[in-house]
Scaffold this motif. Structure first.
Motif, PDB file in Angstrom:
ATOM      1  N   TYR A  95       0.834  -1.200   0.000  1.00  0.00           N
ATOM      2  CA  TYR A  95       0.000   0.000   0.000  1.00  0.00           C
ATOM      3  C   TYR A  95       0.872   1.254   0.000  1.00  0.00           C
ATOM      4  CZ  TYR A  95      -2.617  -3.757   2.278  1.00  0.00           C
ATOM      5  OH  TYR A  95      -3.154  -4.962   2.612  1.00  0.00           O
ATOM      6  N   SER A  96       0.491   2.215  -0.794  1.00  0.00           N
ATOM      7  CA  SER A  96       1.163   3.506  -0.755  1.00  0.00           C
ATOM      8  C   SER A  96       0.697   4.286   0.466  1.00  0.00           C
ATOM      9  CB  SER A  96       0.870   4.300  -2.026  1.00  0.00           C
ATOM     10  OG  SER A  96      -0.519   4.494  -2.189  1.00  0.00           O
ATOM     11  N   ALA A  97       1.458   5.299   0.851  1.00  0.00           N
ATOM     12  CA  ALA A  97       1.160   6.051   2.065  1.00  0.00           C
ATOM     13  C   ALA A  97      -0.196   6.739   1.998  1.00  0.00           C
ATOM     14  CB  ALA A  97       2.257   7.084   2.319  1.00  0.00           C
ATOM     15  N   ASN A  98      -0.684   7.057   0.790  1.00  0.00           N
ATOM     16  CA  ASN A  98      -1.985   7.728   0.705  1.00  0.00           C
ATOM     17  C   ASN A  98      -3.154   6.774   0.907  1.00  0.00           C
ATOM     18  OD1 ASN A  98      -1.973   6.345  -1.688  1.00  0.00           O
ATOM     19  ND2 ASN A  98      -2.219   8.136  -3.016  1.00  0.00           N
ATOM     20  N   ARG A  99      -2.863   5.479   1.053  1.00  0.00           N
ATOM     21  CA  ARG A  99      -3.919   4.515   1.337  1.00  0.00           C
ATOM     22  C   ARG A  99      -3.928   4.064   2.803  1.00  0.00           C
ATOM     23  NH1 ARG A  99      -6.534   3.654  -3.174  1.00  0.00           N
ATOM     24  NH2 ARG A  99      -7.990   2.351  -2.016  1.00  0.00           N
ATOM     25  N   VAL A 100      -2.920   4.493   3.562  1.00  0.00           N
ATOM     26  CA  VAL A 100      -2.812   4.128   4.984  1.00  0.00           C
ATOM     27  C   VAL A 100      -2.501   5.401   5.751  1.00  0.00           C
ATOM     28  CG1 VAL A 100      -1.532   2.801   6.702  1.00  0.00           C
ATOM     29  CG2 VAL A 100      -2.018   1.796   4.452  1.00  0.00           C
ATOM     30  N   HIS A 101      -3.442   5.845   6.597  1.00  0.00           N
ATOM     31  CA  HIS A 101      -3.202   7.119   7.277  1.00  0.00           C
ATOM     32  C   HIS A 101      -2.260   6.986   8.461  1.00  0.00           C
ATOM     33  CE1 HIS A 101      -5.815   6.404  10.809  1.00  0.00           C
ATOM     34  NE2 HIS A 101      -6.734   5.928   9.984  1.00  0.00           N
ATOM     35  N   SER A 102      -2.160   5.785   9.052  1.00  0.00           N
ATOM     36  CA  SER A 102      -1.235   5.582  10.161  1.00  0.00           C
ATOM     37  C   SER A 102      -1.104   4.092  10.435  1.00  0.00           C
ATOM     38  CB  SER A 102      -1.725   6.295  11.437  1.00  0.00           C
ATOM     39  OG  SER A 102      -2.956   5.753  11.874  1.00  0.00           O
ATOM     40  N   GLY A 103      -0.102   3.753  11.230  1.00  0.00           N
ATOM     41  CA  GLY A 103       0.089   2.377  11.657  1.00  0.00           C
ATOM     42  C   GLY A 103       0.382   2.330  13.141  1.00  0.00           C
ATOM     43  N   GLN A 104       0.280   1.141  13.701  1.00  0.00           N
ATOM     44  CA  GLN A 104       0.548   0.936  15.125  1.00  0.00           C
ATOM     45  C   GLN A 104       1.322  -0.361  15.294  1.00  0.00           C
ATOM     46  OE1 GLN A 104      -2.622   1.514  18.261  1.00  0.00           O
ATOM     47  NE2 GLN A 104      -2.459  -0.696  18.383  1.00  0.00           N
ATOM     48  N   PHE A 105       2.349  -0.333  16.139  1.00  0.00           N
ATOM     49  CA  PHE A 105       3.130  -1.526  16.445  1.00  0.00           C
ATOM     50  C   PHE A 105       3.176  -1.694  17.949  1.00  0.00           C
ATOM     51  CE2 PHE A 105       7.069  -3.765  17.463  1.00  0.00           C
ATOM     52  CZ  PHE A 105       6.975  -4.866  16.625  1.00  0.00           C
ATOM     53  N   VAL A 106       2.881  -2.909  18.411  1.00  0.00           N
ATOM     54  CA  VAL A 106       2.830  -3.208  19.844  1.00  0.00           C
ATOM     55  C   VAL A 106       3.650  -4.464  20.112  1.00  0.00           C
ATOM     56  CG1 VAL A 106       1.344  -3.885  21.770  1.00  0.00           C
ATOM     57  CG2 VAL A 106       0.559  -2.169  20.140  1.00  0.00           C
ATOM     58  N   LEU A 107       4.443  -4.423  21.171  1.00  0.00           N
ATOM     59  CA  LEU A 107       5.227  -5.573  21.612  1.00  0.00           C
ATOM     60  C   LEU A 107       4.918  -5.796  23.083  1.00  0.00           C
ATOM     61  CD1 LEU A 107       7.489  -7.476  20.460  1.00  0.00           C
ATOM     62  CD2 LEU A 107       9.142  -5.876  21.442  1.00  0.00           C
ATOM     63  N   GLU A 149       2.234  -7.086  17.415  1.00  0.00           N
ATOM     64  CA  GLU A 149       1.143  -6.887  16.458  1.00  0.00           C
ATOM     65  C   GLU A 149       1.379  -5.589  15.697  1.00  0.00           C
ATOM     66  OE1 GLU A 149      -3.589  -7.344  15.845  1.00  0.00           O
ATOM     67  OE2 GLU A 149      -2.975  -6.667  17.830  1.00  0.00           O
ATOM     68  N   ILE A 150       1.202  -5.672  14.392  1.00  0.00           N
ATOM     69  CA  ILE A 150       1.263  -4.490  13.538  1.00  0.00           C
ATOM     70  C   ILE A 150      -0.113  -4.299  12.910  1.00  0.00           C
ATOM     71  CG2 ILE A 150       2.151  -5.833  11.582  1.00  0.00           C
ATOM     72  CD1 ILE A 150       3.610  -3.258  10.683  1.00  0.00           C
ATOM     73  N   THR A 151      -0.614  -3.074  12.982  1.00  0.00           N
ATOM     74  CA  THR A 151      -1.930  -2.735  12.433  1.00  0.00           C
ATOM     75  C   THR A 151      -1.781  -1.511  11.542  1.00  0.00           C
ATOM     76  OG1 THR A 151      -3.025  -3.582  14.420  1.00  0.00           O
ATOM     77  CG2 THR A 151      -4.322  -2.140  12.983  1.00  0.00           C
ATOM     78  N   LEU A 152      -2.376  -1.587  10.365  1.00  0.00           N
ATOM     79  CA  LEU A 152      -2.399  -0.457   9.434  1.00  0.00           C
ATOM     80  C   LEU A 152      -3.826   0.041   9.317  1.00  0.00           C
ATOM     81  CD1 LEU A 152      -0.155  -1.893   6.554  1.00  0.00           C
ATOM     82  CD2 LEU A 152       0.561  -0.588   8.579  1.00  0.00           C
ATOM     83  N   TYR A 153      -4.015   1.340   9.484  1.00  0.00           N
ATOM     84  CA  TYR A 153      -5.337   1.957   9.409  1.00  0.00           C
ATOM     85  C   TYR A 153      -5.501   2.617   8.043  1.00  0.00           C
ATOM     86  CZ  TYR A 153      -5.380   0.966  14.346  1.00  0.00           C
ATOM     87  OH  TYR A 153      -5.326   0.302  15.558  1.00  0.00           O
ATOM     88  N   CYS A 154      -6.476   2.123   7.299  1.00  0.00           N
ATOM     89  CA  CYS A 154      -6.646   2.516   5.910  1.00  0.00           C
ATOM     90  C   CYS A 154      -7.240   3.912   5.792  1.00  0.00           C
ATOM     91  CB  CYS A 154      -7.560   1.526   5.191  1.00  0.00           C
ATOM     92  SG  CYS A 154      -7.029  -0.193   5.347  1.00  0.00           S
ATOM     93  N   ALA A 155      -7.033   4.510   4.629  1.00  0.00           N
ATOM     94  CA  ALA A 155      -7.597   5.815   4.320  1.00  0.00           C
ATOM     95  C   ALA A 155      -8.381   5.719   3.021  1.00  0.00           C
ATOM     96  CB  ALA A 155      -6.491   6.863   4.190  1.00  0.00           C
ATOM     97  N   THR A 156      -9.348   6.578   2.851  1.00  0.00           N
ATOM     98  CA  THR A 156     -10.108   6.664   1.611  1.00  0.00           C
ATOM     99  C   THR A 156     -10.009   8.090   1.077  1.00  0.00           C
ATOM    100  OG1 THR A 156     -12.204   7.332   2.619  1.00  0.00           O
ATOM    101  CG2 THR A 156     -11.734   4.966   2.536  1.00  0.00           C
TER     102      THR A 156
END
Length: 246
Positions: A95-107, A149-156
C-alpha cells in the motif's frame, strides 16, 4: 491525527504455539498500559489463514500481493528468533502512504505486560518496510518470548481516518549466542542462510535487506528461505517514521 485510546492488549489472551518455543505458555491479560494518548485498543481477532491479514481491509486491499511479515508461513502463527537486543521487523506492504493514514506496532512480554508500543507512518511508496526498535526502547531479554502486532489503518479519498484496517501478529524470541554472532559475520552467504534456517533466525535473515537488494542473489536466497520469492522484484521502500506522543 486523532487522539488514540488506551490500549488493552486483547491479542495476548491466547496460547503461544508450542512448536515455536518448545512448550505452550498461557498469556495473561496485561497489567500495564500506555498513556491515553498513545495507542488504540487492538480489535478482537482470530488467526488468519496463511499470509492473509486480519481486518476489515476495505480500501487498503488494492494489491494481489500480500501484506505480510518477512517470516515463513505461520504454523499456526508467525514466529522466530533473533540475536539482536533491539531487532528490526520487516514487512512487505503493498500500500502507498496515501492509502494508509497511520500504523501501530505493539510488543508485549509473555506475562501480558506492554513492553513497547508506537504509532508510525509508512514510506511514500509500497515495498519492503522496516521497523526497528529504537535505542529508547528496552532491550529484549534473552530466551523470553514476546508477542507483536502491527496494524495499518486505511484511508479513503473521502475519509482520511476510516475504521478499515489490516493487521498481523506473531512472536519473537531473542537468543544469546556470541559464538553464533561471530559465525554469521565470517561465513559465506550460503552458510549464513543455513545458520538462519537451523536456528530459526528469521528476523535476522530478513535484516540482510539492509545490505542487499531483493533481486540480488543473496536477496533472492533470503526470500526463498522465507517462502517469499514471488516478491523478488519488489523494491525496498525504507523504514517507517515513528511518531512522537500526541
Amino acid at each position: 491525527m486523532k487522539i488514540l485510546n488506551t490500549i488493552v492488549v486483547n491479542l495476548l489472551l491466547v496460547l503461544m504455539p508450542s512448536s515455536s518455543f518448545g512448550c505452550a505458555v498461557i498469556v495473561q491479560s496485561p497489567t500495564s498500559v500506555l498513556p491515553h494518548n498513545k495507542l488504540q485498543e487492538p480489535p478482537e481477532r482470530g488467526i488468519p489463514d496463511g499470509r492473509k491479514p486480519f481486518g476489515t481491509r476495505g480500501p487498503c486491499e488494492t494489491s494481489d500481493r500480500p501484506f505480510t511479515p518477512l517470516l515463513p508461513l505461520p504454523n499456526p502463527e508467525f514466529s522466530g528468533n533473533t540475536l539482536t537486543e533491539r531487532p528490526t521487523f520487516w514487512f512487505y506492504i503493498p500500500y502507498s502512504a496515501n492509502r494508509v493514514h497511520s500504523g501501530q506496532f505493539v510488543l508485549a512480554d509473555a506475562t501480558g505486560n506492554l513492553f513497547y508500543g508506537t504509532n508510525f507512518t509508512l514510506p511514500a511508496t509500497p515495498g519492503f518496510v522496516s521497523l526497528k526498535l529504537p535505542d529508547s526502547a528496552p532491550a529484549l531479554s534473552p530466551n523470553q518470548p514476546y508477542r507483536w502486532e502491527i496494524t495499518l489503518y486505511c484511508a479513503t479519498e473521502t475519509n482520511r481516518e476510516s475504521d478499515d484496517l489490516v493487521s498481523h501478529t506473531g512472536w519473537i524470541t531473542r537468543i544469546s549466542n556470541p559464538n553464533l554472532v561471530t559465525q554469521l559475520s565470517t561465513v559465506s552467504s550460503e552458510e549464513r542462510i543455513k545458520l538462519y534456517s537451523d536456528q530459526h533466525l528469521w528476523y535476522d535473515a530478513a535484516n540482510d535487506f539492509n545490505q542487499v537488494t531483493p533481486a540480488s542473489p543473496d536477496g533472492i536466497a533470503v526470500l526463498q528461505l522465507l517462502g517469499l520469492e514471488l516478491l523478488k522484484d519488489e523494491a525496498i521502500a525504507g523504514p517507517v517514521t515513528l511518531l512522537a506522543d500526541n
